[in-house]
Design a protein around this motif. Structure first.
Motif: not given
Length: 392
Positions: A184, A191, A195, A198, A254, A256, A274-275
């Motif tokens: 993360v 953030t 995700v 990102d 946060w 996935g 996924s983070w």
């Protein structure tokens, strides 16, 4: 700054910067970096400081919403702090490295001044904003280079050549995943977009670019994965800054996302990002490109993960219809600086001597990936399939 002072740059890279700089210095460029966070301090500012030291830039300026952070960056990289509106900087080149919500606005403002722009991914968070950047660049004859790093991995170039040469036949399906065990981002800027934007922005860029899947319409669907209530696990922010590992991140956004897209005609994309994926012991990335004759698989680790040094071999292979495997590449690059500096080399080469074999340019490609990601994000918010159009 001496060659040996340039962080993690090979002699070949230094020579490349000298060549790039020789072209750039003829313009006497003023470069402004907007955003002095982690990626700027570890990639952009060292690169630009090295380019300036070898004669490639006239001056380097930094700006940040946090004055102290801008001051520290200026001190560490011998730059000057720019205060006030971007428009007053009189920059020839603006590098946008702020949180994603500001990318499109700052790019539009920079284009309006006549500056050229390098912008971190994603280009924008909505199709409308990406379209506005594309229209402004075309209207004003502007130049924008979005940074989608993973297409600059050497394996990516090999994959694209193999796919376009029909080594696996026409591509009908793509499966792309990027799963971190504990990755993360440790900052609000990292953030805030989630995700999907990102990690997913890299996956979608590769999914469209590797098989040249542009010029399509279709529908997308997405859903959140493994919320804390279901797994009993809460991810923590410890990716770049281990001392902040006890900072909890809200669920489920946060954790996935899993998404699917059907592209006309009869092409399918499956995406998973996924983070903090439960049940995995090492970070892992995998792309399967399914053709009519064979499947090309890329098993790797993206980004700054400490697990890059432990990815199993081989990293790239083709499996034919009879299950026979042909290994194309045994090992992946271990140093993430390679692809992050390669993308800047490519950007500056395009900036000073524009050439490309791609039918779809970097800005048009970024528009397409943004439009598809926006449809996925809308599906996350509405729990319904969402149409998209990635023609431009």
């Amino acid at each position: 700054m001496r060659d040996q002072d340039l962080p993690r740059l090979s002699r070949v890279a230094v020579r490349a910067r000298r060549e790039l700089g020789a072209r750039a210095v003829s313009r006497g460029w003023r470069v402004l970096v907007v955003g002095c966070g982690w990626i700027s301090r570890h990639v952009h500012l060292p690169y630009l400081a090295g380019l300036r030291a070898t004669g490639g830039l006239r001056s380097l300026y930094v700006a940040d919403a946090d004055p102290d952070r801008a001051t520290r960056a200026a001190r560490d990289f011998s730059a000057e702090v720019h205060t006030g509106p971007l428009e007053r900087a009189r920059a020839d080149l603006v590098l946008v490295a702020t949180p994603p919500a500001d990318h499109a606005t700052l790019t539009l403002r920079a284009l309006a001044t006549g500056a050229r722009v390098i912008v971190e991914k994603p280009l924008a968070l909505t199709t409308g904003d990406a379209a506005a950047v594309l229209a402004a660049a075309r209207r004003h004859g502007g130049w924008v280079y979005p940074l989608y790093t993973m297409r600059h991995r050497p394996e990516a170039a090999l994959i694209r050549r193999s796919v376009l040469a029909q080594r696996i036949g026409p591509v009908r399906e793509m499966r792309a995943s990027w799963l971190r065990r504990d990755g993360v981002p440790a900052t609000q800027g990292g953030t805030e977009a989630g995700v999907l934007w990102d990690l997913g922005s890299h996956l979608v860029d590769l999914a469209l670019w590797l098989p040249d899947w542009y010029g399509n319409t279709g529908k997308a669907r997405a859903e959140h994965q493994h919320p804390a209530a279901a797994t009993g696990e809460v991810p923590h922010a410890g990716w770049q800054h281990r001392e902040r590992a006890n900072q909890a991140i809200a669920a489920p956004k946060w954790h996935g996302v899993r998404a699917e897209a059907t592209l006309d005609p009869e092409r399918r994309l499956h995406l998973e990002a996924s983070w903090a994926a439960p049940g995995i012991r090492r970070d892992q990335s995998r792309i399967d490109i399914v053709g009519e004759q064979a499947t090309l698989t890329w098993h790797t680790v993206f980004g700054w993960s400490p697990d890059r040094r432990t990815v199993p071999a081989p990293t790239l292979w083709i499996t034919d219809a009879d299950g026979r495997e042909q290994v194309l590449l045994h090992h992946q690059p271990r140093d993430p600086y390679a692809e992050y500096t390669a993308q800047l080399d490519t950007a500056f080469t395009a900036l000073t001597a524009p050439t490309s074999d791609d039918a779809v340019g970097p800005l048009e490609a970024a528009y397409a990936s943004t439009a598809l990601l926006h449809a996925m994000q809308t599906s996350l918010d509405t729990a319904a399939p969402v149409p998209f159009d990635i023609r431009n």
